[in-house]
Design a protein around this motif. Structure first.
Motif: not given
Length: 83
Positions: A32, A52, A65
């Motif tokens: 992440t 993530t 993203q």
């Protein structure tokens, strides 16, 4: 920072400055990155399974993203090999 080819599976980067960090070919499975400064980071060839990447900051913009996808496409288009 250079994390090229590093195993960063399940690693968490939260609220940090990772500007100019090189994640090329790194294993970011389950990792992440959130609330971080991400200008000039690199991701080409990184393993991004269950990765993530949300609510990060690049030049005053909040990025997600699509930023990663754009950076990888940019590197592939220009075949950037080093910083």
């Amino acid at each position: 920072m250079y994390f090229t080819n590093a195993n960063l599976a399940n690693c968490r980067f939260i609220g940090c400055n990772i500007k100019t960090t090189d994640f090329r070919e790194a294993n970011l499975t389950g990792a992440t990155i959130t609330d971080c400064l991400v200008e000039a980071t690199r991701y080409k060839g990184a393993i991004l399974t269950n990765f993530t990447f949300v609510h990060n900051f690049c030049h005053g913009n909040t990025v997600g993203q699509a930023f990663i996808d754009g950076m990888i496409a940019y590197e592939e288009m220009f075949e950037i090999s080093s910083l």
